[in-house]
Enzyme design. Structure first.
Site, PDB file in Angstrom:
ATOM      1  N   GLY A  17       0.970  -1.191   0.133  1.00  0.00           N
ATOM      2  CA  GLY A  17       0.033   0.103   0.154  1.00  0.00           C
ATOM      3  C   GLY A  17       0.730   1.378   0.026  1.00  0.00           C
ATOM      4  N   CYS A  67      -6.907  -8.017  -3.092  1.00  0.00           N
ATOM      5  CA  CYS A  67      -6.057  -7.036  -2.693  1.00  0.00           C
ATOM      6  C   CYS A  67      -6.634  -5.753  -3.312  1.00  0.00           C
ATOM      7  CB  CYS A  67      -4.633  -7.148  -2.818  1.00  0.00           C
ATOM      8  SG  CYS A  67      -3.618  -5.820  -2.585  1.00  0.00           S
ATOM      9  N   CYS A 112      -9.549  -2.295   2.240  1.00  0.00           N
ATOM     10  CA  CYS A 112      -8.261  -3.048   2.220  1.00  0.00           C
ATOM     11  C   CYS A 112      -8.715  -4.498   3.134  1.00  0.00           C
ATOM     12  CB  CYS A 112      -7.121  -2.619   3.218  1.00  0.00           C
ATOM     13  SG  CYS A 112      -5.892  -3.433   3.569  1.00  0.00           S
TER      14      CYS A 112
HETATM   15  N1  DGL Z   1      -4.756  -6.497   1.587  1.00  0.00           N
HETATM   16  C1  DGL Z   1      -4.294  -5.276   0.817  1.00  0.00           C
HETATM   17  C2  DGL Z   1      -5.300  -4.341   0.120  1.00  0.00           C
HETATM   18  O1  DGL Z   1      -6.578  -4.951   0.103  1.00  0.00           O
HETATM   19  C3  DGL Z   1      -2.917  -4.556   0.603  1.00  0.00           C
HETATM   20  C4  DGL Z   1      -2.586  -4.037   1.846  1.00  0.00           C
HETATM   21  C5  DGL Z   1      -0.967  -3.565   1.726  1.00  0.00           C
HETATM   22  O2  DGL Z   1      -0.253  -4.661   1.210  1.00  0.00           O
HETATM   23  O3  DGL Z   1      -0.617  -2.395   2.267  1.00  0.00           O
HETATM   24  O4  DGL Z   1      -5.281  -3.163   0.091  1.00  0.00           O
END
Ligand code: DGL
Length: 258
Positions: free
Chosen positions: A38, A68, A178
């Protein structure tokens, strides 16, 4: 089929997909070693994600769910034109939030890359008319989940800092933008004293996955005995505790460096 995320966050999506598609074998890749995506440059997030896709293609995945929001925001369009298989992505669920909110004041918690992306700005333009939307980058939250400290004082402190000002402004609906954030659900409920509706798009993504498998004639039949294979580039023990929450049937877990 394959699912990947920068880490364990996408397991929330895995759980919903497994419920909706009980006959599908699933390969899940968690890039916990490189997490978070992110706050990385767009180029880095794109090239790491490309590696994840190549890895899942080597495992013969017929469809890939990008569990993600960050990768979907910065890269799904490129991947759709680059690869032949169908992709399902994740987006902050502004539309269902707009339907649920009574105050028409909505909060969105997502990574910096998601909130800064062109894709998010388009979604915002499309669905935010008539709403007051408060966007908040969830700095530090993904790291807390990856370290399995989602119930810590630090988590409470960050969530209070991010969510209480929104509530003071009348926000009654919060979009989790997220896939790591549903693991903070208990803490979010405590901090907000159960006074806001929380929107997690995982089940909508599971429905979309089902639709695409049917549309492309890729769905496994009812006699198929599904296998579940997890790969992590990070700590195997931490991955295992999250996976044990998401699945009660036998599975394989491997640590890999791709
Ligand atoms: N799980 C992720 C998302 O939905 C990514 C979080 C990350 O790696 O910063 O954005």
């Amino acid at each position: 089929m394959g699912i990947f995320d920068s880490g364990v966050g996408g397991l929330c999506v895995f759980r919903e997909i497994k419920k909706r598609l009980p006959h599908e074998s699933i390969q899940y890749f968690a890039d916990s070693h490189n997490c978070p995506y992110g706050s990385k440059t767009k180029e880095d997030a794109l090239s790491l994600s490309r590696k994840n896709i190549e890895f899942l293609l080597e495992q013969d995945c017929k469809l890939i769910v990008i569990a993600c929001n960050t990768v979907t925001a910065v890269a799904i369009d490129s991947f759709r034109s680059e690869y032949k298989i169908p992709f399902v992505g994740m987006e902050p669920a502004l539309k269902p939030a707009a339907l649920q909110s009574k105050t028409k004041r909505i909060g969105i918690l997502a990574t910096e890359n998601t909130l800064n992306s062109r894709r998010f700005k388009q979604t915002f333009k499309k669905y935010a008319t008539g709403l007051e939307v408060f966007v908040q980058p969830g700095y530090g939250l993904v790291e807390l989940v990856e370290q399995r400290t989602q119930n810590s004082d630090r988590a409470r402190c960050l969530l209070s800092q991010y969510l209480l000002p929104m509530m003071d402004k009348g926000v009654d609906t919060l979009v989790l933008g997220c896939t790591h954030y549903p693991f903070l659900m208990e803490m979010i409920k405590q901090v907000t004293k159960n006074r806001i509706t929380i929107i997690d798009p995982a089940d909508a993504v599971a429905n979309q996955t089902k639709r695409l498998l049917t549309q492309f004639d890729l769905a496994s039949n009812e006699n198929h005995h599904p296998l579940f294979h997890f790969y992590t580039s990070g700590d195997k023990k931490i991955a295992q505790t999250f996976i044990d929450h998401a699945i009660k049937t036998p599975y394989i877990l491997e640590q890999v460096n791709i």
